[in-house]
Design an enzyme around this catalytic site. Structure first.
Site, PDB file in Angstrom:
ATOM      1  N   TYR A   1      -4.746  85.804 -28.041  1.00  0.00           N
ATOM      2  CA  TYR A   1      -5.771  86.468 -28.904  1.00  0.00           C
ATOM      3  C   TYR A   1      -7.005  85.753 -28.327  1.00  0.00           C
ATOM      4  O   TYR A   1      -8.206  86.634 -27.664  1.00  0.00           O
ATOM      5  CB  TYR A   1      -5.792  86.255 -30.520  1.00  0.00           C
ATOM      6  CG  TYR A   1      -6.753  86.946 -31.117  1.00  0.00           C
ATOM      7  CD1 TYR A   1      -6.651  88.328 -31.457  1.00  0.00           C
ATOM      8  CD2 TYR A   1      -7.807  86.172 -31.521  1.00  0.00           C
ATOM      9  CE1 TYR A   1      -7.512  88.906 -32.192  1.00  0.00           C
ATOM     10  CE2 TYR A   1      -8.774  86.855 -32.554  1.00  0.00           C
ATOM     11  CZ  TYR A   1      -8.704  88.187 -32.977  1.00  0.00           C
ATOM     12  OH  TYR A   1      -9.494  88.791 -33.503  1.00  0.00           O
TER      13      TYR A   1
ATOM     14  N   GLN B   1      -9.973  94.130 -28.829  1.00  0.00           N
ATOM     15  CA  GLN B   1      -8.731  93.474 -29.287  1.00  0.00           C
ATOM     16  C   GLN B   1      -8.153  93.754 -30.232  1.00  0.00           C
ATOM     17  O   GLN B   1      -6.594  93.873 -30.536  1.00  0.00           O
ATOM     18  CB  GLN B   1      -8.697  91.821 -29.270  1.00  0.00           C
ATOM     19  CG  GLN B   1      -7.551  91.033 -29.125  1.00  0.00           C
ATOM     20  CD  GLN B   1      -7.182  91.021 -27.700  1.00  0.00           C
ATOM     21  OE1 GLN B   1      -7.825  91.391 -26.675  1.00  0.00           O
ATOM     22  NE2 GLN B   1      -5.733  90.550 -27.836  1.00  0.00           N
ATOM     23  N   GLU B   2      -8.855  94.057 -31.451  1.00  0.00           N
ATOM     24  CA  GLU B   2      -8.276  94.222 -32.649  1.00  0.00           C
ATOM     25  C   GLU B   2      -7.832  95.755 -32.962  1.00  0.00           C
ATOM     26  O   GLU B   2      -6.873  95.948 -33.514  1.00  0.00           O
ATOM     27  CB  GLU B   2      -9.323  94.081 -33.698  1.00  0.00           C
ATOM     28  CG  GLU B   2      -9.482  92.472 -33.896  1.00  0.00           C
ATOM     29  CD  GLU B   2      -8.622  91.827 -35.044  1.00  0.00           C
ATOM     30  OE1 GLU B   2      -7.681  92.704 -35.194  1.00  0.00           O
ATOM     31  OE2 GLU B   2      -8.469  90.684 -34.846  1.00  0.00           O
ATOM     32  N   SER B   3      -8.701  96.728 -32.172  1.00  0.00           N
ATOM     33  CA  SER B   3      -8.418  97.966 -32.640  1.00  0.00           C
ATOM     34  C   SER B   3      -8.559  99.155 -31.467  1.00  0.00           C
ATOM     35  O   SER B   3      -8.470 100.275 -31.590  1.00  0.00           O
ATOM     36  CB  SER B   3      -9.288  98.511 -33.746  1.00  0.00           C
ATOM     37  OG  SER B   3     -10.810  98.762 -33.242  1.00  0.00           O
TER      38      SER B   3
END
Length: 692
Positions: free
Chosen positions: A667, A539-541
Site C-alpha cells: 500500500y 489505491q483505495e477506490s
C-alpha cells in the site's frame, strides 16, 4: 560562541548595509497572490535577523536547511528568492501583511494567535519546547525545580508557553524580554544569572547548549509544537504551491541516492534505478498506473531477479547520460539509439531490444517525398542532443542541402505537434513512435524513411560488466518472445489501446482524477499535497465514489462510517465528505507518531496506519528496533518488520498480534510510486528522482 550587545549591534548595522547594497531590502509593497509575484519575478522571504547569524555560525541548527529549501521552492516557482530581515519574530506577520515580504521562513511556531494573522503552510517540523536551567538547579519536573523567573521574548510562542506555566505554578514568574532576543541571547542571560530559566525549541537546543557548560536541558514544557512557514491569508494559490513543494521535496529526497553500482551492489540493495524519459513510448502515467514499453520490459527483467525498480526521470539524452555518470541511476531505458558517436564518448549499451527506422514527419496533407534528395531546401527540427542530428549531418555530407534545426530541450512529441500546427517544417523520429502517434492523430504522416535500421538498447557505463551480462542474457531469452510481442503490440500496434493510453495519460495541464478540484480544496485545509491524496484515492477506490469494501469501508477514500462520524462527516459515499473525512483521518494518524520523524517518514507511517491500523505500525516499529533497524524509517526498516508480523513467532510477541504485513507494505510503496509519478508528470521540466 557568545553574542555581546555591542557585537550584535555592529552585526545588525553591517547586515543592513549589506542588504541595502544587494537590493535585498523591502523596497516595494505587494500583497498579491502567486500571479502577482510571478509578474515581479521575486519571492521575498522573511526571517529574524538573528536567524541569519545563527545559521552562519552553527551546524545542527535547522535554519540553514530551511533557507535552502525555501530558496529551492522559490526557484521551482520561477521566482528569485530575496531575503528580508526583521529585528525579531514579533514583526514577521506585520512585514508579511503590509506587503513588504511574501513568506515567513524561520523556526516559526504555529500558535492560535499567529493563525489569526497569517496562513500556515504544511509543517516542516514538529518539536517540543524545553525549559533550560542552570546545572545547579536539580530536578526533572517543574514542581521540583522550585521558584524561578522565566525569561522569554515578547510576542513569541515561548511567551505564550511561559504564561501558561505561570498560570499553573505560583512559583513561576515571567520576565518579558525584547522581541528581537535570539535563542542564544536567552541562554546567555540565564548563564549569566540574570534569570532563572528560559524556553528553547528542541530542534535548536542541542547545538546551542554546546556553548554553555553551566546550562542543561530541563523538562518539556510544550509538546508537539508545529514549525511552519507562513504566507498571507489571502494568498491561497501561493500556499497551495508551497505545500506541494514541501511534501514532494521531502518524499523525493527520501529516495535519492547517488553512487555508481554494478550488479552485485544492485542485488544487495534489491533495487534497480532506471533512468528514463517521460514519453508515450518509454514511461508515462495512465489512470494511476505507471506504464510504457521500456518501463514494462525493464520491470519484467527486474522481477525475474527479485528486484524493485526506481524510476529516475530526465528530460533529454544528455541529462540521462549525465545522471548515469553521476550515479543517480544504474541503467538508461528510454528507447535510446546506439550510435558510434555515443560509443566514442565512452557509453556502453546492452544488446539491441528493438530495431527501428528513422522517418521524416510532415503534415498529413503533404505528398510523400519521391526521394531523400527532396529534403534539399527543407528544414528538419530535432532535439539538439538526439541521434537524429548525426543522421541529418550525414545527409548533408552526401551533398543534400537540408537545414538542421537543433531544438534545445525538445522531445519528439513536442516537435511532431509543432509540425502539425505549422510552426515547423519537418521533424525526424523513430518509426515505432511515428506509428504510435499516427494511431490517434490524423494531422501528420511519415513522408520518407531513411536508409538502414537503427538499434535501440539500454545504456550503461563502462564499469558495469555484471549488469550488462544480465541485461544481455534477458534480451537473448525474451527478444520477440511471447511477453515481448504482447507488450510491443499493446503499445505500438493496437489502435484502441493506444487511443485509450493517449486519452487518459497524465501530463502537465490535464486532470488526474474527476475530483482534482475537491482534493485541492481540502488538501490546502489539511496541509497535504493534493497529488498524494489523489494517489491514495486511486489505491483505495480507483476513483469510484460508490466503492465499498468487504469490511464496510466506503467511498473514494474507503473510510469506515464510524470513523467518518468521529470527524463530523455522515456520508462517506458523498465525494466531498469522503475526501474530507479521509484527509482528516490521515492527519489524525500522522499525529500519533513521534514528532521527531522526518516529514516524508511521517507520511509513510500515516499511510501504513491508514491501511493496517496505528497499533500494528507501532508493533512493527518496536520489532524493527529489536532487530537493530531504524524504527523511525519506513522503507527497508519498519516495513521489513511489518512483513514479519504475519509469522506466528513474531505475531505472538506483538501487542496487537497478527497482521497481513504485505498489505501495508504494498500500500505505502504503490502510493508513493504513483505520487512521485504524478509529481513528475504534472510539473514540466521536473527532474527529481522517481519511485521504486
Amino acid at each position: 560562541m557568545t553574542y555581546h550587545p555591542v557585537t550584535a549591534t555592529l552585526l545588525a548595522v553591517l547586515t543592513l548595509v549589506l542588504l541595502a547594497g544587494c537590493g535585498q531590502g523591502p523596497d516595494y509593497t505587494e500583497t498579491g497572490d502567486l500571479e502577482a509575484l510571478q509578474e515581479r519575478g521575486v519571492l521575498r522571504l522573511a526571517a529574524p535577523r538573528f536567524d541569519e547569524e545563527q545559521a552562519l555560525v552553527r551546524e545542527g541548527v535547522p535554519l540553514q536547511e530551511f533557507r535552502e529549501q525555501a530558496e529551492a521552492a522559490a526557484e521551482a516557482l520561477g521566482l528569485e528568492p530575496r531575503w528580508v530581515y526583521t529585528d525579531g519574530t514579533g514583526e514577521l506577520a506585520d512585514l508579511l501583511n503590509e506587503g513588504r515580504a511574501d513568506m515567513i521562513v524561520s523556526n516559526y511556531s504555529v500558535t492560535e494567535a499567529r493563525g489569526e494573522a497569517v496562513a500556515f503552510c504544511t509543517p516542516v517540523a514538529v518539536i517540543d519546547e524545553y525549559l533550560v536551567v542552570p546545572d545547579s538547579r536539580q530536578g526533572d519536573d517543574l514542581a521540583a525545580l522550585g521558584a524561578m523567573t522565566l525569561a522569554v521574548p515578547e510576542g513569541t510562542a515561548y511567551a505564550e508557553t511561559a504564561e501558561e506555566l505561570a498560570g499553573r505554578f505560583d512559583t513561576i514568574k515571567v520576565e518579558t524580554l525584547p522581541g528581537d532576543t535570539s535563542d542564544a541571547g536567552l541562554l546567555e542571560a540565564v548563564a549569566e544569572g540574570r534569570y532563572g530559566a528560559t524556553i528553547v525549541d528542541g530542534n535548536m537546543l542541542e547545538s546551542l547548549l554546546l556553548d554553555y557548560d553551566g546550562l542543561r536541558r530541563g523538562p518539556v514544557v510544550k509538546e508537539r509544537r508545529r514549525i511552519a512557514w507562513a504566507v498571507r491569508q489571502d494568498n491561497p494559490v501561493l500556499r497551495a504551491e508551497i505545500n506541494e513543494f514541501i511534501v514532494s521535496h521531502h518524499v523525493s529526497a527520501s529516495v535519492q541516492t547517488r553512487v555508481q553500482r554494478d550488479w552485485a551492489a544492485i542485488k544487495e540493495e534489491g533495487v534497480l534505478r532506471v533512468i528514463t524519459s517521460n514519453n508515450p513510448a518509454s514511461y508515462f502515467l495512465w489512470r494511476g498506473e505507471l506504464m510504457g514499453f521500456d518501463y514494462d520490459l525493464i520491470r519484467h527483467f527486474a522481477k525475474q531477479h527479485g528486484l524493485r525498480v526506481r524510476m529516475v526521470v530526465r528530460n533529454s539524452a544528455s541529462e540521462m547520460f549525465q545522471a548515469l555518470e553521476d550515479g543517480a541511476g544504474d541503467v538508461i531505458a528510454a528507447s535510446m539509439t546506439v550510435t558510434e558517436e555515443r560509443r566514442r564518448a565512452g557509453w556502453h549499451f546492452s544488446k539491441r531490444y528493438l530495431e527501428v527506422h528513422e522517418q521524416i514527419i510532415g503534415p498529413a496533407d503533404e505528398e510523400p517525398l519521391e526521394s531523400v534528395e527532396a529534403l534539399a531546401g527543407r528544414t528538419v527540427a530535432v532535439a539538439a542532443d538526439s541521434a537524429f542530428v548525426d543522421s541529418l549531418e550525414r545527409l548533408r555530407e552526401r551533398g543534400i542541402d537540408v537545414t538542421v534545426r537543433r531544438e534545445e530541450g525538445a522531445t519528439s512529441e513536442m516537435l511532431i505537434q509543432q509540425v502539425a500546427d505549422g510552426e515547423l517544417d519537418l521533424t525526424l523520429v523513430d518509426s515505432h513512435l511515428a506509428a504510435l502517434e499516427s494511431t490517434y492523430r490524423d494531422d501528420i504522416q511519415p513522408l520518407w524513411t531513411l536508409e538502414g535500421e537503427r538499434d535501440i538498447a539500454w545504456g550503461l557505463r563502462a564499469n558495469q560488466p555484471g549488469l550488462k551480462k544480465q541485461l544481455d542474457a534477458y534480451i537473448s531469452r525474451h527478444y520477440k518472445g511471447l511477453f515481448y510481442n504482447v507488450t510491443f503490440n499493446r503499445y505500438f500496434k493496437e489502435p484502441k489501446t493506444i487511443r485509450l493510453h493517449e486519452e487518459y495519460r497524465v501530463e502537465a495541464g490535464k486532470e488526474i482524477s474527476p475530483y482534482d478540484d475537491l482534493v485541492k480544496e481540502y488538501a490546502l485545509k489539511y496541509g497535504f499535497d493534493w497529488r498524494l491524496v489523489v494517489s491514495q484515492m486511486y489505491q483505495e477506490s480507483r476513483f469510484n465514489p460508490d466503492a465499498r469494501s468487504f469490511a464496510g469501508a466506503q467511498g473514494l477514500m474507503q473510510v469506515m462510517p464510524r470513523t467518518a462520524r468521529q470527524f463530523g462527516f455522515s456520508d462517506p459515499h458523498d465525494p466531498e465528505q469522503g475526501i474530507a473525512a479521509g484527509m482528516a483521518y490521515l492527519q489524525w494518524l500522522e499525529d500519533r507518531f513521534p514528532q521527531r520523524l522526518e516529514l516524508a517518514q511521517k507520511l509513510y507511517f500515516g499511510l501504513a496506519a491508514y491501511n493496517a491500523g496505528a497499533g500494528h505500525v507501532e508493533d512493527a516499529r518496536r520489532l524493527a528496533q529489536r532487530l537493530g533497524k531504524d524504527p523511525d524509517v519506513w522503507f527497508d526498516n519498519v516495513e521489513t518488520a511489518m512483513l514479519l508480523l504475519s509469522r506466528p513467532q513474531y505475531a505472538r510477541q506483538a501487542r496487537f498480534g497478527y497482521v497481513r504485513g504485505s498489505e501495508p507494505v504494498k500500500y505505502v510503496r504503490e502510493i508513493r510510486n504513483r505520487y512521485l509519478g504524478y509529481v513528475e508528470f504534472t510539473v514540466e521540466n521536473n527532474i527529481s528522482a522517481q519511485p521504486e
